[in-house]
Design a protein around this motif. Structure first.
Motif, PDB file in Angstrom:
ATOM      1  N   TYR A 131      32.138  26.271 -55.411  1.00  0.00           N
ATOM      2  CA  TYR A 131      31.702  25.903 -56.759  1.00  0.00           C
ATOM      3  C   TYR A 131      30.950  24.583 -56.726  1.00  0.00           C
ATOM      4  CZ  TYR A 131      35.868  22.875 -56.975  1.00  0.00           C
ATOM      5  OH  TYR A 131      36.812  21.921 -56.734  1.00  0.00           O
ATOM      6  N   SER A 163      39.547  28.775 -63.500  1.00  0.00           N
ATOM      7  CA  SER A 163      40.583  28.495 -62.516  1.00  0.00           C
ATOM      8  C   SER A 163      41.952  28.663 -63.179  1.00  0.00           C
ATOM      9  CB  SER A 163      40.446  27.071 -61.995  1.00  0.00           C
ATOM     10  OG  SER A 163      40.707  26.162 -63.049  1.00  0.00           O
ATOM     11  N   MET A 195      34.676  27.110 -63.731  1.00  0.00           N
ATOM     12  CA  MET A 195      34.062  26.754 -62.460  1.00  0.00           C
ATOM     13  C   MET A 195      33.003  27.782 -62.118  1.00  0.00           C
ATOM     14  SD  MET A 195      37.640  25.941 -60.607  1.00  0.00           S
ATOM     15  CE  MET A 195      37.101  24.865 -59.303  1.00  0.00           C
ATOM     16  N   LYS A 196      31.868  27.286 -61.660  1.00  0.00           N
ATOM     17  CA  LYS A 196      30.786  28.190 -61.327  1.00  0.00           C
ATOM     18  C   LYS A 196      30.701  28.358 -59.819  1.00  0.00           C
ATOM     19  CE  LYS A 196      26.310  29.428 -63.068  1.00  0.00           C
ATOM     20  NZ  LYS A 196      25.278  29.024 -64.032  1.00  0.00           N
ATOM     21  N   PHE A 197      30.990  29.569 -59.404  1.00  0.00           N
ATOM     22  CA  PHE A 197      30.939  29.853 -57.973  1.00  0.00           C
ATOM     23  C   PHE A 197      29.601  30.450 -57.577  1.00  0.00           C
ATOM     24  CE2 PHE A 197      35.435  29.297 -58.354  1.00  0.00           C
ATOM     25  CZ  PHE A 197      35.840  28.861 -57.103  1.00  0.00           C
ATOM     26  N   TYR A 198      29.106  29.966 -56.477  1.00  0.00           N
ATOM     27  CA  TYR A 198      27.851  30.494 -55.940  1.00  0.00           C
ATOM     28  C   TYR A 198      28.125  31.163 -54.610  1.00  0.00           C
ATOM     29  CZ  TYR A 198      24.728  28.273 -59.304  1.00  0.00           C
ATOM     30  OH  TYR A 198      24.051  27.935 -60.446  1.00  0.00           O
TER      31      TYR A 198
END
Lengths: 110, 110
Positions: B36, B71, B77-80
């Motif tokens: 993230y 979470s 949360m930004k997951f890449y």
DNA sequence: GGCACGTGCAAAAGATTATTGGCAGGTGCT
DNA sequence: AGCACCTGCCAATAATCTTTTGCACGTGCC
């Protein structure tokens, strides 16, 4: 020329060089055979000055090479041709290249 | 993602996106697993604002994708993660791509 | 000499990218 | 309330790339 015999920095340079429509067309034209500057400029429909700049960038990146020759009637002509290359880009290949990138914190100016 | 399912213009865009040390490192980091934004910024040692810009560019080029998740303790949360890709660049491949480049003479502005 | 070719370079303007710093919003915990 | 996290965005500056314009030089030929 291949992906893994370039440093990360060189790879960035090569990619930056390829990432331009004019230079891509130049490369495409030269892939069909060698040519000299003025003629190439006419075929691509761009100014000679502009083409020269792009050719220099391509040459610096090692994607083309030049030879100065004298034509039968005595004129100096600069012939360009493509350097054979084969870049295989995958996330893994880039990850490997990233390891050899120059740390921006210890770059020195001339 | 592959070389020949991109238009010339898209290929130029992808190459331009790859041709940057920060983005190359981002891609390298994500190749090791999703992450993230804030955490990734810490690991790479760059500011979050800067990372965001680069992530957006990577996303626009289709090289990474994002998922907004919550979470356990409720934080967004930004997951890449990296999009698998395999670009095979040769003079011939580029010549083919050049055929589908937009003609600079008939570009329209918004 | 005046054209028609070939080459090279550089200054200046225009356009695009990269980077920083600040401010906005949200949650949960003490 | 105050702190520690998470996100997003924008305005301004700095740095870099692209393109044009103009000049220099060379050859051979009418």
């Amino acid at each position: 020329m291949q992906t893994d015999d370039l440093t990360g920095d060189d790879l960035v340079g090569v990619l930056a060089t390829l990432a331009n429509p004019h230079r891509m067309r130049v490369l495409a034209a030269l892939a069909g055979g060698r040519n000299y500057v003025s003629q190439l400029a006419r075929e691509l429909g761009i100014s000679r000055a502009l083409l020269q700049v792009h050719l220099k960038r391509l040459e610096k990146a090692g994607l083309v090479s030049a030879t100065l020759e004298l034509s039968e009637d005595g004129k100096a002509m600069k012939f360009y041709e493509v350097t054979p290359f084969e870049l295989h880009l995958t996330p893994q290949a880039l990850a490997a290249a990233a390891l050899t990138l120059t740390d921006p914190n210890d770059v020195e100016k001339d």
